[in-house]
Scaffold this motif. Sequence first.
Motif, short mmCIF file in Angstrom:
data_model
loop_
_atom_site.label_atom_id
_atom_site.label_comp_id
_atom_site.label_asym_id
_atom_site.label_seq_id
_atom_site.Cartn_x
_atom_site.Cartn_y
_atom_site.Cartn_z
N LYS A 119 45.66 -13.92 9.65
CA LYS A 119 47.11 -13.74 9.47
C LYS A 119 47.72 -14.93 8.75
N GLU A 120 47.25 -16.14 9.09
CA GLU A 120 47.79 -17.35 8.47
C GLU A 120 47.50 -17.39 6.97
N VAL A 121 46.30 -17.00 6.60
CA VAL A 121 45.94 -16.98 5.17
C VAL A 121 46.76 -15.93 4.44
N LEU A 122 46.89 -14.76 5.03
CA LEU A 122 47.67 -13.68 4.40
C LEU A 122 49.12 -14.08 4.21
N ALA A 123 49.67 -14.84 5.17
CA ALA A 123 51.07 -15.25 5.10
C ALA A 123 51.33 -16.15 3.89
N LYS A 124 50.31 -16.86 3.42
CA LYS A 124 50.46 -17.73 2.26
C LYS A 124 50.42 -16.95 0.95
N GLY A 125 49.96 -15.70 1.02
CA GLY A 125 49.91 -14.85 -0.17
C GLY A 125 48.57 -14.88 -0.86
N VAL A 126 48.06 -13.72 -1.25
CA VAL A 126 46.79 -13.63 -1.97
C VAL A 126 46.92 -12.60 -3.09
N ASP A 127 46.08 -12.76 -4.11
CA ASP A 127 46.03 -11.81 -5.21
C ASP A 127 45.03 -10.70 -4.94
#
Length: 411
Positions: A119-127
Motif C-alpha cells: 500500500k505504501e509503494v502504491l501511494a507514492k504512484g507507479v507507472d
Amino acid sequence: MQFSELLTNKSILKAVAEQRFHKPTLVQEKAIPAILKKKNVIVAANTGTGKTAAFALPILENLFEKQDVEKVEKQIKAVIVTPTRELAIQILENCKDFSKYTNLRATAVFGGVSLEPQKEVLAKGVDILIATPGRLIDLQKQGNIALDTVEVFVLDEADLMLDMGFIKDVKLIESLCPKKKQTLLFSATMPDKIVALAKTTLKNPVSIVIEPEETTAKNIGQLLYYLPKKNKTDLCLRLLRNTINGKIIIFRRTKFGVDKLEQTLLKNGYLATSIHGDKTQIIRNKAIEDFKNKKATILIATDVAARGIDITNVDAIINFDIPNVAETYVHRIGRTGRAGKSGISFSFCSPDENNYIKDIEALIEKPIKVIVEHPYVINKPKHTKKQPNTISKNKKGRKSEASKKKKKRWY
C-alpha cells in the motif's frame, strides 16, 4: 537482428546492453514491432522463450515519451496480471533492469506477504503494476488501486491462470480498465477457454505462434528410461551417484511426491530443497535463492510452482513423473540448455505413462532416445509414433480421408 533494430530509445537500449541482451529471441523479434505499433497481440510460445522482455521492452518504450517527472504523482499506465508470486517478482526485476535509466516506476503486488508495504509503494504512484489476481482485487476494493488510467493490459501465462482458477478474476480486472486500451495476451498453450477469453477481450489482435519445435533447444540431450513405477526412486539415486552432476531440477506431479522425494534425497546426503503451492512465500523464496547460490544443488518442484522462475545454469532436468500435457515437457526441458549452453533431460516412464510419451514425441516430431542399459529396464511399449504433416495417397493418387484432417489450430 539486434535489439537496436527493434527499439529506438537510447536509455532502454543502454539498459538492455548492460543485461547482455544482444540478439532478440524469435518471440521478441515478432512481438515487439506489433506492440510498439500499439496493436492488440496474442502470443503462444513456450516458457523460456523470452516472453517477458517481448512485452516489457515495447511497453517501456511506448511509455517513455509520456513519462512523468519524479515529483509528479504517477498513475498506473500499464497493468500486468500474472498467476504466481514468483512470476510477479521476475517480471518486476526485468522491468526495473530495463527502465533503470528512465523515470518510469514499477512495482509488484501479490499474496502471501503483508498488505501494508505494498500500500505504501502504491501511494507514492507507479507507472507499471505487476500483480497476481487475488491481491490486485483486494487492493482495488480497499481503494489502493485505480485502473481507470491504464493504457496497456497484459495477461501473462494465461493458460496457467486458467489452471489455477483465476479466469473470473482476470475478467473482473479487465473490466475495471478503460475500454480503449492495448491488450496483450501471452500463453504457453491455447486451450479452448483461453481462446474464448481472447475473443472477448481483444479486438483484431495480431496472432503470433512460436511452434514447440522452433524453441526446443538443439543443445539439450533427451534421454528416456522405461521402468516400473516402484523403481523410480532407485533409478534417480543411481543416476545422481553415477551420471548426473551440477545443478538439477527434478519435476514431480504432486506436492506429496515433492516432499517425499526431498526427504529421501536429504537422507542420502544430497543438498536438496523444494517448492510447491503449500509452502509459504518465505520458504519458497529461500529455496530458490539456495538453489541459485548453490547452497542446494537439487531443486524438486511441481510444474505450477516452478512455472516462470528464471534460474540460469541448470545442468540437468529429471522428469521423475512424465507430464500428462505434452507442452509441459517442452517447458520443463527448456529449464536447461539456455543461452547457448548444453543441457540434458532424463525422463522416467512407467507403464501407466506410455501414452504421455507418445503425445510428447508427436509434439516435438521426433523420438526421444531410449536408454536400455539400466537395472530396472522394461520393454519399450509398441506404439506407432504419430507422423504430423504427412500426406498419404491411395492407389488412384488421391489423398486419403485421414490425411485430409488438418491439425487443429487456435487462430
